[in-house]
Structure formats: C-alpha cells, structure tokens
Design an enzyme around this catalytic site. Structure first.
Site, PDB file in Angstrom:
ATOM      1  N   CYS A 159      27.847 108.587   4.241  1.00  0.00           N
ATOM      2  CA  CYS A 159      27.653 107.538   3.238  1.00  0.00           C
ATOM      3  C   CYS A 159      26.298 107.672   2.551  1.00  0.00           C
ATOM      4  O   CYS A 159      26.227 107.783   1.318  1.00  0.00           O
ATOM      5  CB  CYS A 159      27.818 106.162   3.870  1.00  0.00           C
ATOM      6  SG  CYS A 159      26.836 105.862   5.334  1.00  0.00           S
TER       7      CYS A 159
HETATM    8  N1  LIG Z   1      30.908 103.425   9.064  1.00  0.00           N
HETATM    9  C1  LIG Z   1      30.569 104.113   7.977  1.00  0.00           C
HETATM   10  O1  LIG Z   1      30.037 103.547   6.985  1.00  0.00           O
HETATM   11  C2  LIG Z   1      30.820 105.575   7.920  1.00  0.00           C
HETATM   12  C3  LIG Z   1      31.223 106.281   9.046  1.00  0.00           C
HETATM   13  N2  LIG Z   1      31.439 107.644   8.952  1.00  0.00           N
HETATM   14  C4  LIG Z   1      31.881 108.395  10.119  1.00  0.00           C
HETATM   15  O2  LIG Z   1      33.287 108.156  10.304  1.00  0.00           O
HETATM   16  C5  LIG Z   1      33.619 108.197  11.692  1.00  0.00           C
HETATM   17  C6  LIG Z   1      34.254 106.856  12.085  1.00  0.00           C
HETATM   18  O3  LIG Z   1      33.290 105.862  11.791  1.00  0.00           O
HETATM   19  P1  LIG Z   1      33.640 104.309  12.033  1.00  0.00           P
HETATM   20  O4  LIG Z   1      35.021 104.025  11.597  1.00  0.00           O
HETATM   21  O5  LIG Z   1      32.515 103.541  11.446  1.00  0.00           O
HETATM   22  O6  LIG Z   1      33.561 104.231  13.623  1.00  0.00           O
HETATM   23  P2  LIG Z   1      34.324 103.210  14.592  1.00  0.00           P
HETATM   24  O7  LIG Z   1      33.551 103.214  15.855  1.00  0.00           O
HETATM   25  O8  LIG Z   1      34.592 101.938  13.864  1.00  0.00           O
HETATM   26  O9  LIG Z   1      35.749 103.934  14.847  1.00  0.00           O
HETATM   27  C7  LIG Z   1      35.813 105.140  15.601  1.00  0.00           C
HETATM   28  C8  LIG Z   1      37.269 105.490  15.761  1.00  0.00           C
HETATM   29  O10 LIG Z   1      37.402 106.700  16.489  1.00  0.00           O
HETATM   30  C9  LIG Z   1      38.315 106.486  17.567  1.00  0.00           C
HETATM   31  N3  LIG Z   1      37.962 107.371  18.681  1.00  0.00           N
HETATM   32  C10 LIG Z   1      36.824 107.360  19.410  1.00  0.00           C
HETATM   33  N4  LIG Z   1      36.874 108.340  20.345  1.00  0.00           N
HETATM   34  C11 LIG Z   1      38.088 108.942  20.196  1.00  0.00           C
HETATM   35  C12 LIG Z   1      38.772 109.993  20.884  1.00  0.00           C
HETATM   36  N5  LIG Z   1      38.203 110.640  21.906  1.00  0.00           N
HETATM   37  N6  LIG Z   1      40.023 110.322  20.497  1.00  0.00           N
HETATM   38  C13 LIG Z   1      40.611 109.689  19.440  1.00  0.00           C
HETATM   39  N7  LIG Z   1      40.035 108.672  18.757  1.00  0.00           N
HETATM   40  C14 LIG Z   1      38.790 108.323  19.143  1.00  0.00           C
HETATM   41  C15 LIG Z   1      38.159 105.023  17.923  1.00  0.00           C
HETATM   42  O11 LIG Z   1      39.315 104.568  18.593  1.00  0.00           O
HETATM   43  P3  LIG Z   1      39.234 103.619  19.930  1.00  0.00           P
HETATM   44  O12 LIG Z   1      37.815 103.199  20.127  1.00  0.00           O
HETATM   45  O13 LIG Z   1      40.178 102.496  19.627  1.00  0.00           O
HETATM   46  O14 LIG Z   1      39.720 104.489  21.031  1.00  0.00           O
HETATM   47  C16 LIG Z   1      38.051 104.422  16.518  1.00  0.00           C
HETATM   48  O15 LIG Z   1      39.338 104.295  15.959  1.00  0.00           O
HETATM   49  C17 LIG Z   1      32.305 108.464  12.432  1.00  0.00           C
HETATM   50  O16 LIG Z   1      32.158 109.850  12.665  1.00  0.00           O
HETATM   51  C18 LIG Z   1      31.240 108.008  11.428  1.00  0.00           C
HETATM   52  O17 LIG Z   1      30.018 108.683  11.647  1.00  0.00           O
HETATM   53  C19 LIG Z   1      31.289 108.334   7.777  1.00  0.00           C
HETATM   54  C20 LIG Z   1      30.896 107.673   6.645  1.00  0.00           C
HETATM   55  C21 LIG Z   1      30.619 106.266   6.631  1.00  0.00           C
HETATM   56  C1  LIG Z   2      24.035 101.364   9.316  1.00  0.00           C
HETATM   57  C2  LIG Z   2      24.298 102.632  10.090  1.00  0.00           C
HETATM   58  O1  LIG Z   2      24.163 102.678  11.302  1.00  0.00           O
HETATM   59  N1  LIG Z   2      24.738 103.692   9.406  1.00  0.00           N
HETATM   60  C3  LIG Z   2      25.032 104.980  10.070  1.00  0.00           C
HETATM   61  C4  LIG Z   2      25.600 105.937   9.069  1.00  0.00           C
HETATM   62  C5  LIG Z   2      27.127 105.938   9.132  1.00  0.00           C
HETATM   63  C6  LIG Z   2      27.656 107.171   8.556  1.00  0.00           C
HETATM   64  O2  LIG Z   2      27.584 107.391   7.384  1.00  0.00           O
HETATM   65  O3  LIG Z   2      28.160 108.067   9.436  1.00  0.00           O
HETATM   66  P1  LIG Z   2      28.196 109.621   9.130  1.00  0.00           P
HETATM   67  O4  LIG Z   2      27.004 110.196   9.683  1.00  0.00           O
HETATM   68  O5  LIG Z   2      29.458 110.132   9.743  1.00  0.00           O
HETATM   69  O6  LIG Z   2      28.247 109.757   7.647  1.00  0.00           O
HETATM   70  C7  LIG Z   2      23.781 105.635  10.627  1.00  0.00           C
HETATM   71  O7  LIG Z   2      22.717 105.462  10.054  1.00  0.00           O
HETATM   72  O8  LIG Z   2      23.940 106.412  11.579  1.00  0.00           O
END
Ligand SMILES: NC(=O)C1=CN([C@@H]2O[C@H](COP(=O)(O)OP(=O)(O)OC[C@H]3O[C@@H](n4cnc5c(N)ncnc54)[C@H](OP(=O)(O)O)[C@@H]3O)[C@@H](O)[C@H]2O)C=CC1
Ligand SMILES: CC(=O)N[C@@H](CCC(=O)OP(=O)(O)O)C(=O)O
Length: 346
Positions: A159
């Site tokens: 992000c």
């Molecule tokens: N939040 C953000 O703004 C952004 C996040 N990201 C990236 O996207 C990814 C997801 O982020 P986010 O949705 O915020 O994280 P969450 O913690 O909200 O969700 C993580 C997901 O991964 C699943 N998970 C965890 N471990 C496993 C496993 N071993 N096998 C299968 N599924 C698994 C969890 O399922 P459960 O716990 O139910 O098992 C859950 O559905 C991360 O890598 C994050 O860095 C990228 C850009 C922006």
């Molecule tokens: C507020 C906050 O905790 N933000 C996350 C960024 C989430 C994210 O973008 O995860 P990726 O690294 O997969 O892109 C952080 O700074 O680690």
C-alpha cells in the site's frame, strides 16, 4: 478465469472477493484460510456481512492435503490463485501453484524484493523459492502492464509503495531529481493496514497518530528498488479505519522547470482512469472505498524542490483493486475493467 483466494477471512481477502463477485470474467472456485482458522466452515457472507446476499461461498482450510486433493492433478480447472496471506506463506506456496500451470497474484510482500538477502532482514525469513523470486514481476499496474501481461507470478505492490511509486516514478524515470539527494517519503495509514488480527497496538483505546518502524520499515527497500532511487520512509499509524496518504519531498536538478515536472506527470497519467491528477492536495475521504489514486504536486523552482502527495485506499488501490487490475491485464482487458462500472464492458 477460474480462481482461488487464499486468505479469505482477512481484510484484503474480503475486499478482493467483493471485487471478484462483481467481475463477469472471473469465477471464484474456492475460498481458503489457514488450517486452524476459526473461520473455516463459515460462509464468506457470515464472516463479512457487507456481502450478505452477494457471496455465500464457504471458507475451507488450506493444507498440503487440500492442495494434493484439489490442485495436484492436471485435471484441476484453476487458472489463477490470489494470495492475500502472510508473506512467508505466499513465498512458501507460490511455486507449487505455478508448477501446476496456475498464475499467481501475490498480494503479500513475498516476492516484491529482488534481492533474496533482504528477506531475513526485512521479513524475518530465508526465501526458499529463489527461482520463483527471480521470475516474479512487480505489478504496479499503470507502469508495468506489458511485463504483467507476460508473467505468471505477479508481486502486487504494497500500500505505501503503491502511493509512493505513483508519486515518484514520473520524476525518477525521467531523471528530473538530483542524483543521490535526500528523498523523504512521509506516509500515514489507517488501522486496517495492520490486518484483521487483533493486537494491543491497533486496539481502539490505544491507537493514536504516531510514527512507527522509523528507518527500518520493509517498504523502504521496496520503494527504493522500484523508484530506482534511495528513499527515507517515515510511516505513521493514524486513528481511522482505511485510507493512506504519502507526501514526498525531493530535490530537482537545478535546470529542471515546473513545466517539465507537470509534463512528466501528465504524460504518465493521461490515459490512466484510476490515477487522477487533482487540482488540490488529495484527501483520504475522496479515495477511501474506491480504486482511485489521487495525485497532486507543487514545485518551488528557487529551491529546486518538488512536493508530491498521493492518497489511496490501502485495501483497494493499495492491494485488492490493484490485484484486479493485474488480473485484467493478464486477461487482455483494460486494467480498470469492472472497477469503474462493476461487471460491465467499458
Ligand atoms: N492491510 C493492508 O492494507 C494491506 C495488506 N497487504 C498484505 O496482504 C496480506 C493480507 O493482509 P491482511 O488482509 O491485512 O491480513 P489479515 O491478517 O487481515 O488476513 C490474513 C489472511 O491470511 C490467512 N492466513 C494466515 N495464515 C495462513 C495460512 N498458513 N494458510 C492460509 N491462510 C492463512 C488468514 O486466515 P485465518 O487467520 O482465518 O486462518 C487471513 O485470511 C498480507 O501479506 C499483507 O501484508 C498488502 C497491501 C495492503
Ligand atoms: C498500518 C500498518 O501496519 N500498515 C502495514 C502495511 C500493510 C501492507 O501494505 O502490507 P504489505 O507489506 O503486504 O504491503 C505496515 O506498515 O506493515
């Protein structure tokens, strides 16, 4: 395109599935969570009530056994998998899907850094899929469409890097910045950036505007790598749910004019419906819950400085809707397909 989403119970997975349900060229085949997930067995709409009546697909636990049962045979009908999972999980499993002829869109950071030695430092694990890491293509949709179309493993940008690179690349790709000068990226994110897992740092009574991971955030090498210029990255956590803004200060070469800067941005984004050049400093409220990135800049010719600011929704342009843009490009569709007018031809 028949797809699987792994990470369906998380914030990014939920937004991605919401977008997939409105895409008339993509069909969800399986929604998966971890082996011990408390969400396993529930339906998507039970977990994410925003999509009540829209998606009742059940969530199942992913495991090596599940993979063997559903993927290992050549008869599987899966075209692509989206990893909305922790970085190490994506890094561990992507290669296995690629070997079954399944395209991978990884929304984690598992394949964004080209230098494998950076993973132990910034992600806390040794990368085991070096072949896939070399094969991976960074997926900044407005800048790498041709490369995305030709790749089977897309590393969807983070992000903060998305907002930062949309701001920096018009300047650095035209070499308008002063070489080896300080480039400072200040970023602010809402709490959904930290994911759905409860933690003290992100609980309601604890969250307050604060810097974090200063001079040690894993997005600093990602932004520097893709901007092809070293940056200083200062992230901040703020007490609101979703949306992210970066404001970047960088020095221009002495001879560069504001007209050149304007031309660089208008050239880069004249045909990109999801990146909007706005006439005032961007606001989170104008992009939250949308796939847009709003960009504005100002040049001080006397100081040879430009300040650029970009606002996005961290869960959409910063993750899920950018993943859809990458999938659209892989399908030979306009990257904005189904994102501006759900499910309809443009
Ligand atoms: N939040 C953000 O703004 C952004 C996040 N990201 C990236 O996207 C990814 C997801 O982020 P986010 O949705 O915020 O994280 P969450 O913690 O909200 O969700 C993580 C997901 O991964 C699943 N998970 C965890 N471990 C496993 C496993 N071993 N096998 C299968 N599924 C698994 C969890 O399922 P459960 O716990 O139910 O098992 C859950 O559905 C991360 O890598 C994050 O860095 C990228 C850009 C922006
Ligand atoms: C507020 C906050 O905790 N933000 C996350 C960024 C989430 C994210 O973008 O995860 P990726 O690294 O997969 O892109 C952080 O700074 O680690």
């Amino acid at each position: 395109m028949n797809v699987i989403v792994i990470g369906a119970s998380g914030y990014v997975g939920a937004e991605l599935i919401g977008l997939l349900t409105q895409h008339n060229k993509i069909s969800i085949q399986h929604l998966l969570v971890s082996e011990n997930s408390t969400s396993s067995g529930k339906t998507f709409e039970q977990l994410h009530a925003r999509w009540q009546g829209i998606c009742a697909v059940p969530l199942h636990s992913f495991s090596p056994h599940w993979f063997d049962q559903h993927i290992s045979s050549p008869e599987h009908n899966i075209d692509a998998v989206f990893f909305a999972t922790p970085h190490e999980f994506s890094a561990q499993w992507a290669q296995a899907f690629i070997e079954q002829g399944i395209k991978v869109f990884d929304l984690s950071g598992g394949f964004r850094l080209k230098d494998a030695s950076q993973y132990p430092v910034h992600y806390g694990f040794e990368h085991q899929s070096l072949k896939a890491l070399q094969q991976a293509q960074y997926g900044l949709a407005e800048w790498q469409a041709n490369e995305i179309a030709a790749s089977d493993l897309i590393a969807v940008p983070g992000c903060y890097p998305t907002a930062s690179l949309l701001s920096l690349k018009p300047i650095t790709s035209n070499a308008l910045h002063q070489e080896n000068s300080l480039i400072v990226v200040n970023g602010i994110s809402g709490v959904t950036g930290a994911g759905r897992k409860a933690s003290l740092a992100t609980s309601f009574c604890e969250v307050s505007l604060t810097p974090y991971n200063i001079l040690q955030h894993r997005h600093q090498p990602e932004i520097s790598q893709e901007a092809n210029a070293e940056v200083i990255f200062n992230p901040h956590l703020a007490p609101y749910k979703r949306g992210l803004l970066v404001t970047i200060t960088l020095q221009l070469k002495a001879e560069v004019t504001s007209k050149q800067v304007d031309e660089a941005f208008t050239q880069a984004y004249q045909d990109t419906p999801l990146v909007r050049i706005v006439n005032a400093w961007p606001k989170i409220d104008n992009v939250a819950h949308t796939p847009f990135a709003d960009l504005h800049w100002q040049v001080d010719e006397n100081k040879h400085v430009v300040v650029v600011s970009c606002a996005i929704d961290n869960l959409l342009k910063g993750a899920a809707s950018q993943a859809i843009q990458c999938a659209n490009i892989s399908l030979g569709l306009p990257s904005e397909y189904s994102l501006l007018m759900p499910g309809r031809d443009l």
